[in-house]
Design an enzyme around this catalytic site. Structure first.
Site, PDB file in Angstrom:
ATOM      1  N   LYS A 183      45.157  47.038  47.594  1.00  0.00           N
ATOM      2  CA  LYS A 183      45.065  48.444  47.985  1.00  0.00           C
ATOM      3  C   LYS A 183      46.385  48.814  48.619  1.00  0.00           C
ATOM      4  CE  LYS A 183      40.869  50.796  48.864  1.00  0.00           C
ATOM      5  NZ  LYS A 183      39.540  50.649  49.257  1.00  0.00           N
ATOM      6  N   ARG A 185      49.048  52.588  49.169  1.00  0.00           N
ATOM      7  CA  ARG A 185      49.065  53.994  49.548  1.00  0.00           C
ATOM      8  C   ARG A 185      48.067  54.794  48.715  1.00  0.00           C
ATOM      9  NH1 ARG A 185      53.986  55.826  47.702  1.00  0.00           N
ATOM     10  NH2 ARG A 185      54.258  53.620  47.390  1.00  0.00           N
ATOM     11  N   GLU A 188      43.543  51.998  44.154  1.00  0.00           N
ATOM     12  CA  GLU A 188      43.249  50.580  44.198  1.00  0.00           C
ATOM     13  C   GLU A 188      43.880  49.890  42.999  1.00  0.00           C
ATOM     14  OE1 GLU A 188      39.038  50.398  44.780  1.00  0.00           O
ATOM     15  OE2 GLU A 188      39.186  48.353  45.522  1.00  0.00           O
ATOM     16  N   LYS A 202      46.451  49.931  38.109  1.00  0.00           N
ATOM     17  CA  LYS A 202      46.515  50.690  39.363  1.00  0.00           C
ATOM     18  C   LYS A 202      45.786  51.997  39.121  1.00  0.00           C
ATOM     19  CE  LYS A 202      50.167  52.248  42.538  1.00  0.00           C
ATOM     20  NZ  LYS A 202      51.567  51.986  42.876  1.00  0.00           N
ATOM     21  N   ASP A 303      60.987  52.426  48.827  1.00  0.00           N
ATOM     22  CA  ASP A 303      59.883  51.787  49.560  1.00  0.00           C
ATOM     23  C   ASP A 303      59.906  50.277  49.336  1.00  0.00           C
ATOM     24  OD1 ASP A 303      57.723  51.682  51.275  1.00  0.00           O
ATOM     25  OD2 ASP A 303      56.237  52.196  49.745  1.00  0.00           O
TER      26      ASP A 303
HETATM   27  P1  ADP Z   1      50.535  51.307  46.261  1.00  0.00           P
HETATM   28  O1  ADP Z   1      51.386  52.358  45.622  1.00  0.00           O
HETATM   29  O2  ADP Z   1      49.139  51.809  46.494  1.00  0.00           O
HETATM   30  O3  ADP Z   1      51.181  50.672  47.464  1.00  0.00           O
HETATM   31  P2  ADP Z   1      51.159  48.904  44.756  1.00  0.00           P
HETATM   32  O4  ADP Z   1      51.652  49.100  43.357  1.00  0.00           O
HETATM   33  O5  ADP Z   1      52.178  48.560  45.786  1.00  0.00           O
HETATM   34  O6  ADP Z   1      50.283  50.158  45.179  1.00  0.00           O
HETATM   35  O7  ADP Z   1      50.034  47.760  44.744  1.00  0.00           O
HETATM   36  C1  ADP Z   1      49.273  47.436  45.912  1.00  0.00           C
HETATM   37  C2  ADP Z   1      49.038  45.931  45.971  1.00  0.00           C
HETATM   38  O8  ADP Z   1      48.301  45.504  44.804  1.00  0.00           O
HETATM   39  C3  ADP Z   1      50.317  45.087  45.961  1.00  0.00           C
HETATM   40  O9  ADP Z   1      50.845  44.910  47.264  1.00  0.00           O
HETATM   41  C4  ADP Z   1      49.824  43.780  45.370  1.00  0.00           C
HETATM   42  O10 ADP Z   1      49.181  43.002  46.359  1.00  0.00           O
HETATM   43  C5  ADP Z   1      48.763  44.229  44.360  1.00  0.00           C
HETATM   44  N1  ADP Z   1      49.354  44.378  43.003  1.00  0.00           N
HETATM   45  C6  ADP Z   1      49.922  45.500  42.510  1.00  0.00           C
HETATM   46  N2  ADP Z   1      50.350  45.313  41.239  1.00  0.00           N
HETATM   47  C7  ADP Z   1      50.047  44.041  40.916  1.00  0.00           C
HETATM   48  C8  ADP Z   1      50.252  43.233  39.740  1.00  0.00           C
HETATM   49  N3  ADP Z   1      50.860  43.734  38.668  1.00  0.00           N
HETATM   50  N4  ADP Z   1      49.825  41.952  39.762  1.00  0.00           N
HETATM   51  C9  ADP Z   1      49.220  41.459  40.872  1.00  0.00           C
HETATM   52  N5  ADP Z   1      48.996  42.145  42.005  1.00  0.00           N
HETATM   53  C10 ADP Z   1      49.405  43.439  42.051  1.00  0.00           C
HETATM   54 MG    MG Z   2      52.824  49.481  47.506  1.00  0.00          MG
END
Ligand code: ADP
Ligand code: MG
Length: 497
Positions: A183, A185, A188, A202, A303
């Site tokens: 999770k 910003r 999910e 995502k 970020d």
């Molecule tokens: P947000 O924009 O909501 O911060 P993120 O893209 O940073 O979303 O993803 C949130 C979290 O989900 C990441 O910190 C990571 O733990 C997990 N995550 C995101 N993308 C992947 C992926 N391709 N493979 C494995 N885990 C992922």
């Molecule tokens: Mg993120």
């Protein structure tokens, strides 16, 4: 190629944008907190090739691409809800009795065929088509394609920016979600299965459509693909009649974020250097402008942090979460979206962002702020470097006791528990003011332990981070410089041992 188009642009100061060649004017309306919000702007030719942007879903989000000057001037409305008419219920019954069972039968047959075809997937790359062969949607979606094939097709296709809309949508709609893995910003992140392979999905809510749109747009920038940037697969907006689910599909990395990884494991000197080199390499690629018709604009991440870096199975890393990124248009020396002073994560904000002295009219400023954050990520990484490197501490919480009990396996001296930068100086959810006092007024930076001097790689990484977080943004290293130094590190003796 058509001449350039002029379109109404709500995001531009002049209210007008211009797009070259085969772009389009874009008009959209969506429900945000129950209210209709419209957005009008230009689509570049590369966005058109990605094509996610022209797709409409009838009730919640309507988009329109058009191709004459100011054709997006009209104001779109969403359809008013239609009451159920008497004919509708008998039509529904018909659907339930005839159409649903036939569809189920078809899906069953298709799945059977798929299972048989999957056996061929591994062999299909051996008889891969030539790169110059036209990118054909039917060919792409042939059931013997696996993810690696599709990604190969993507990088060799003419546009180099992404798969055609139909292919993206077909992939997204045949993914079966398995479990929630993160999770952030927005919404999910889920692990899903596509043709037996893991993918990450995502999911944004329709309220965050702009963020979804933006991230999909950035990932489909021409020439963005790189070993150290998360591999984008598809964007899709699924309308289920009452709301739109917005999906971004990418490669899945089972180790998750660098933040999670460092919480659980220590890293050897060698893997520290590999991860540092990956992150610097990914950032150098993002920051670099590639000039030419198939060129790539310079991009700043805005970020960068350990939660937005993912660790791959092979120990390298990728930069993820491009939702806040900005692109530089070197022709007009402008940035592609309006920017406000403070976006990103407060803990990682550079001194000039915290005290608002950043010069936002110079694109270099955004890159330099990324470099500051890169220094902090290096610090998180280096703290977890276990110099002997042979043993991985399984659970950090028990780190201390484990290291004393199993002292003979465990090199207790040279690594520390995982901590976020400034953990000892600010509260757990710091405000901008908390950060500003520490970073700008007291000019403090994370502590570089003396022990790092006794290991060449740690000494160099320590020096690199200091040169990334200078108060004067212009004095900081560039991502390319950091990458080159990290690359040299991988050749030194105590790294290879
Ligand atoms: P947000 O924009 O909501 O911060 P993120 O893209 O940073 O979303 O993803 C949130 C979290 O989900 C990441 O910190 C990571 O733990 C997990 N995550 C995101 N993308 C992947 C992926 N391709 N493979 C494995 N885990 C992922
Ligand atoms: Mg993120």
């Amino acid at each position: 190629m058509r001449l350039g188009l002029k379109c109404v642009c709500q995001l531009c100061d002049s209210q007008v944008c211009e797009t070259s060649g085969d772009g389009a004017c874009w008009n959209s309306v969506m429900l945000v907190d129950g209210r209709e919000e419209t957005l009008k702007s230009c689509l570049s030719p590369s966005q058109m090739r990605g094509q996610v942007f022209c797709y409409s879903s009838p009730n919640v989000s309507k988009r329109n691409c058009c191709f004459s000057d100011f054709c997006n001037n009209e104001t779109l409305r969403l359809q008013p809800e239609r009451p159920l008419e008497s004919g509708d219920s008998s039509r529904l019954q018909l659907v339930a009795v005839i159409v649903v069972p036939s569809c189920l039968l078809c899906i069953g047959v298709a799945l059977g065929a798929l299972l048989v075809q999957r056996q061929h997937c591994v062999y299909s790359r051996a008889r891969k088509h030539e790169p110059e062969e036209a990118l054909d949607e039917h060919m792409l979606m042939s059931p013997d394609k696996c993810l690696k094939d599709l990604i190969y097709d993507m990088s060799t296709s003419g546009s180099g920016s992404g798969l055609p809309l139909l292919v993206q949508r077909t992939i997204a709609r045949t993914i079966v979600l398995q479990e929630s893995i993160g999770k952030g910003r927005f919404g999910e992140v889920w692990r899903g299965k596509w043709r037996g392979e893991d993918v990450a999905v995502k999911i944004f809510s329709s309220r965050d459509e702009r963020s979804w749109f933006r991230e999909a747009e950035i990932y489909q920038t021409v020439m963005l693909r790189h070993d150290n940037i998360l591999g984008f697969i598809a964007a899709d907006n699924k309308d289920n009649g009452s709301w739109t689910q917005l999906w971004l599909v990418s490669e899945y990395h089972e180790h998750g974020s660098l933040f999670d990884y460092l919480n659980w494991y220590t890293v050897s000197v060698e893997s520290m250097v590999v991860i540092a080199l990956s992150v610097a390499g990914g950032l150098a690629h993002l920051h670099m402008e590639i000039v030419g018709t198939q060129g790539k604009p310079a991009i700043a991440h805005r970020d960068l942090k350990s939660k937005n870096v993912l660790v791959k199975k092979n120990g390298t890393a990728v930069i993820a979460d491009l939702g806040l990124a900005v692109k530089h248009d070197s022709g007009t020396n402008s940035i592609d979206i309006p920017t406000n002073h403070r976006v990103g994560t407060k803990r990682y904000m550079s001194p000039e962002i915290l005290d608002e002295s950043i010069n936002m009219s110079n694109f270099e400023s955004f890159k330099r702020a990324d470099i500051y954050a890169l220094g902090l990520v290096f610090w998180e990484l280096a703290r977890r470097c276990s110099v002997r490197g042979a043993v991985i501490s399984a659970i950090v919480t028990f780190n201390f006791s484990l290291s004393s009990i199993n002292g003979k396996y465990f090199h207790a001296g040279l690594h520390e528990d995982f901590q976020l930068p400034y953990y000892d100086l600010v509260p757990s959810d710091p405000s901008v003011d908390d950060m500003r006092k520490v970073v700008c007024e007291q000019k403090l930076r994370p502590n570089i332990p003396n022990q790092w001097q006794s290991c060449e790689a740690l000494r160099v990484i320590g020096k690199l981070m200091r040169e990334c977080w200078y108060a004067n943004p212009a004095a900081r290293l560039t991502a390319l410089r950091v990458k080159k130094t990290a690359a040299q590190l991988s050749t030194i003796r105590d790294v290879k041992e």
